[in-house]
Design an enzyme around this catalytic site. Structure first.
Site, PDB file in Angstrom:
ATOM      1  N   VAL A   1     -30.605 -94.671 -70.431  1.00 12.69           N
ATOM      2  CA  VAL A   1     -31.396 -96.087 -70.053  1.00 12.69           C
ATOM      3  C   VAL A   1     -31.627 -96.332 -68.485  1.00 12.69           C
ATOM      4  O   VAL A   1     -30.774 -95.691 -67.858  1.00 12.69           O
ATOM      5  CB  VAL A   1     -30.836 -97.338 -70.633  1.00 12.69           C
ATOM      6  CG1 VAL A   1     -30.700 -97.346 -72.115  1.00 12.69           C
ATOM      7  CG2 VAL A   1     -29.204 -97.447 -70.171  1.00 12.69           C
ATOM      8  N   CYS A   2     -32.750 -96.818 -68.190  1.00 12.23           N
ATOM      9  CA  CYS A   2     -33.149 -96.781 -66.745  1.00 12.23           C
ATOM     10  C   CYS A   2     -32.341 -98.014 -66.237  1.00 12.23           C
ATOM     11  O   CYS A   2     -32.152 -98.010 -65.050  1.00 12.23           O
ATOM     12  CB  CYS A   2     -34.790 -96.983 -66.541  1.00 12.23           C
ATOM     13  SG  CYS A   2     -35.430 -98.541 -67.130  1.00 12.23           S
ATOM     14  N   GLY A   3     -32.144 -99.031 -66.988  1.00  7.87           N
ATOM     15  CA  GLY A   3     -31.709-100.134 -66.479  1.00  7.87           C
ATOM     16  C   GLY A   3     -30.283-100.391 -66.923  1.00  7.87           C
ATOM     17  O   GLY A   3     -29.654-101.282 -67.278  1.00  7.87           O
TER      18      GLY A   3
END
Lengths: 177, 154
Positions: B46-48
Site C-alpha cells: 500500500v502506498c499510504g
C-alpha cells in the site's frame, strides 16, 4: 487503543446524505492516491445501496511528500466547496487522477462554472491551505493510518476496502442492538 | 516469545546500521524523545501505510523534538532504495544480523514469520520507555498514540 474520529462530523464538513442518517461513513483521502481512486467507485456503490440510510463525509488527507499534486487538488476541492461545488469537483478529481496539474485543476473549476481566474488565484495564494491542514491534523488525531482511512459512526474501520465488507459493517453499525 | 517491553522499562541499547556506511547507537539519542517504529517489511503493497503517514507527520513529532527511527529485518540496501522511493525523511535501521536481535530484545519479533511486529515505542530523553503499543496483525497504527505519548512527556 480504539481510533476515534476527532473531532466528530460537524457543520464544517462536506457531507452527502441526511444529517440524521443512522450511519455515517467518513473517508480521509488523497486525490492522487491510487488506492483512494480505487475506493471512489466503491463508495458510490455503497451510497447507491444504502440510500438515505447513509451519510458520507470526505476529509482531506493529502500525502504531499509522496504525491506532488495532492495538496493543490485538495485545495481546489475546498475552493469549489466555497462556491457550492465541492462534490462535483471531488468526483472530477477522482475521475482524472492522471491529470492534476494546476492548469488541469483550474480547467475543472471553469467546467463547473467557477471563475478560473479566482480559482487560480486561490491556489496561488494558498487561500484554502489552512482548511486542508485542519482536515489533515484531525486525521492524525483520529488515527488515520494510511489512505484511504474510513470511520464508521466515529470508529476507525480496519476491515477490507471492498463494498461487500463495508456495507456489512455499515449495516451492523446502523442496526440498533 | 517474550512480551512487548512496557512503560517504565529502560530501553535496551543497540547499534544498528542506518545506511550502507554508517551505524546508529540508540544511547547517542539521549536528551530528546525517541520514537521506535518496528514494522514487518519494506515495500509493503500500500502506498499510504503507516510509515508514509509518519513521514507526513514528522513536523508534529519535531515540535516535541522527537526523533523517529524505523526498524525492520530488511538489509541496508533495501532500506536505502525504500527510503529513496518513498521520500522518507527519517532513517530505517537494519535489524538484519543477527536477524531480528533488537526486535527480540523489545518483544517485537514474530519468530514464526521471521519479521518484526508492528510495534511502537516512545522513549523519554533519559532513554526510558514511556509508552509502547503492539498493533494487531495487518493493522497499521496511526500517529495518534505517539502524539498522545509525546504530549504526556511534557
Amino acid at each position: 487503543m480504539t481510533a476515534r474520529l476527532t473531532p466528530p462530523v460537524g457543520t464544517g464538513d462536506h457531507a452527502q446524505g441526511p444529517a440524521d442518517a443512522p450511519v455515517t461513513l467518513v473517508e480521509y483521502g488523497d486525490y492522487e492516491c491510487p488506492h483512494c481512486g480505487r475506493a471512489y467507485p466503491m463508495v458510490k456503490a455503497i451510497q447507491r445501496s444504502l440510500g438515505n440510510d447513509l451519510r458520507f463525509v470526505f476529509r482531506n488527507f493529502p500525502l504531499a511528500k509522496s504525491h506532488e499534486h495532492a495538496e493543490h487538488a485538495a485545495e481546489m476541492a475546498e475552493a469549489a466547496g466555497h462556491e457550492g461545488k465541492f462534490w462535483p469537483m471531488h468526483d472530477l478529481l477522482f475521475e482524472h487522477q492522471d491529470a492534476l496539474e494546476d492548469g488541469d485543476l483550474v480547467g475543472y473549476a471553469a467546467s463547473l462554472g467557477i471563475d478560473p481566474a479566482w480559482a487560480a488565484g486561490a491556489l496561488a495564494q494558498g487561500v484554502f491551505t489552512e482548511r486542508v491542514r485542519e482536515d489533515f491534523a484531525s486525521g492524525v488525531k483520529s488515527g488515520v493510518n494510511g489512505t484511504p482511512t474510513f470511520f464508521i459512526n466515529g470508529a476507525r474501520y480496519d476491515g477490507l476496502v471492498h463494498p461487500t465488507s463495508m456495507i456489512e459493517a455499515l449495516v451492523a453499525a446502523a442496526t440498533p442492538e | 516469545m517474550s512480551p512487548l517491553l512496557a512503560a517504565g522499562t529502560p530501553a535496551p541499547d543497540f547499534t544498528l546500521p542506518k545506511s550502507p556506511d554508517a551505524n546508529l547507537r540508540l544511547a547517542d539519542s539521549r536528551g530528546h524523545p525517541v520514537i521506535l517504529a518496528f514494522y514487518p517489511a519494506d515495500w509493503s503493497p500500500v502506498c499510504g501505510d503507516e510509515l508514509t503517514v509518519f513521514n507526513e507527520v514528522l513536523p508534529e513529532f519535531q515540535r516535541y523534538h522527537a526523533e523517529l527511527l524505523g526498524i525492520s529485518v530488511d538489509g541496508v540496501w533495501s532500506h536505502k532504495a525504500y527510503v529513496s522511493a518513498r521520500r522518507f525523511e527519517f532513517p530505517l535501521l537494519a535489524d538484519f544480523e543477527p536477524k531480528g536481535a533488537v526486535s527480540r530484545a523489545y518483544g517485537a519479533y514474530r519468530a514464526q514469520d521471521g519479521f518484526s511486529e508492528r510495534a511502537l515505542f516512545v522513549l523519554d530523553s533519559a532513554g526510558v520507555i514511556r509508552w509502547s503499543y503492539l498493533s494487531p496483525v495487518g493493522v497499521n497504527p496511526g500517529a495518534d498514540g505517539i502524539l498522545a505519548a509525546l504530549e504526556a512527556l511534557k
